[in-house]
Scaffold this motif. Structure first.
Motif, PDB file in Angstrom:
ATOM      1  N   ALA A  24      27.479  34.011  29.620  1.00  0.00           N
ATOM      2  CA  ALA A  24      28.121  33.772  28.332  1.00  0.00           C
ATOM      3  C   ALA A  24      29.094  34.912  28.088  1.00  0.00           C
ATOM      4  CB  ALA A  24      27.080  33.714  27.212  1.00  0.00           C
ATOM      5  N   GLN A 142      26.204  27.948  22.338  1.00  0.00           N
ATOM      6  CA  GLN A 142      27.095  28.832  21.581  1.00  0.00           C
ATOM      7  C   GLN A 142      26.329  29.242  20.341  1.00  0.00           C
ATOM      8  OE1 GLN A 142      31.342  28.058  20.932  1.00  0.00           O
ATOM      9  NE2 GLN A 142      30.866  28.049  18.750  1.00  0.00           N
ATOM     10  N   HIS A 144      26.114  32.126  16.922  1.00  0.00           N
ATOM     11  CA  HIS A 144      26.841  33.075  16.078  1.00  0.00           C
ATOM     12  C   HIS A 144      25.835  34.037  15.460  1.00  0.00           C
ATOM     13  CE1 HIS A 144      30.747  30.978  16.234  1.00  0.00           C
ATOM     14  NE2 HIS A 144      29.948  29.997  16.630  1.00  0.00           N
ATOM     15  N   GLY A 156      29.556  32.973  23.123  1.00  0.00           N
ATOM     16  CA  GLY A 156      30.166  31.686  23.434  1.00  0.00           C
ATOM     17  C   GLY A 156      30.219  31.393  24.913  1.00  0.00           C
ATOM     18  N   ASP A 157      30.683  30.201  25.225  1.00  0.00           N
ATOM     19  CA  ASP A 157      30.822  29.739  26.612  1.00  0.00           C
ATOM     20  C   ASP A 157      29.528  29.910  27.394  1.00  0.00           C
ATOM     21  OD1 ASP A 157      33.560  29.153  26.198  1.00  0.00           O
ATOM     22  OD2 ASP A 157      34.066  31.254  26.526  1.00  0.00           O
TER      23      ASP A 157
END
Length: 167
Positions: A24, A142, A144, A156-157
């Motif tokens: 990630a 993903q 946050h 992310g990713d």
């Protein structure tokens, strides 16, 4: 059966044929774990609770690395053997789903340089198991996070290929 033979049999059953992987980006920087640094633990109960933990690649080596490591932990419910799973912000907003990310964890203990907790209100949190075969699960995520000062951080990713290696 001798203790040595039993120990060898148990060790062999915990070793898998294919390597696990997890990668990630966190705030644009790569976070990569390797086969020895990934643990998937489905609890096998009716809720489908599971935990997926990953540390920086090389973190499980012996002797342990002297550099600080990063650690990701995702815990939630809904995992069923052999079935895909889609968790979104609605799921992560519940109490039983959570994730943490720790930066700069010292290999031999001590406090991390920074700890991020899941921003449960963020609409873009997601975790998807896209393929499930036997004890192996692969997918994307993903998440946050916010740190102690309230600053936002994006993991992310995210991609993972992990296996339940419990006996």
């Amino acid at each position: 059966m001798s203790t040595a033979v039993l120990a060898a049999a148990l060790l062999t059953s915990a070793v898998a044929g294919e390597a696990q992987s997890l990668s990630a980006t966190i705030d644009g920087a790569a976070f990569v774990s390797d086969d020895g640094g990934i643990t998937l633990i489905p609890l096998g109960d009716s809720s489908g609770s599971f935990t997926l933990v990953a540390i920086t690649a090389g973190g499980s080596a012996y002797p342990p690395p002297k550099t600080p490591l990063d650690r990701l932990s995702i815990t939630c419910s809904g995992l069923e053997a052999g079935k895909p799973l889609h968790l979104d912000s609605k799921h992560f907003g519940r109490a039983e789903c959570d994730a943490t990310f720790a930066r700069g964890v010292k290999p031999m203990g001590g406090d991390p340089e920074a700890e991020y907790r899941l921003d449960k209100r963020h609409a873009d949190n997601r975790f998807d198991v896209e393929t499930a075969a036997g004890k192996r699960y692969a997918g994307r995520f993903q998440l946050h996070f916010v740190d102690a000062s309230g600053a936002a951080h994006v993991l992310g990713d995210g991609r993972f290929d992990a296996e339940d290696r419990q006996y």
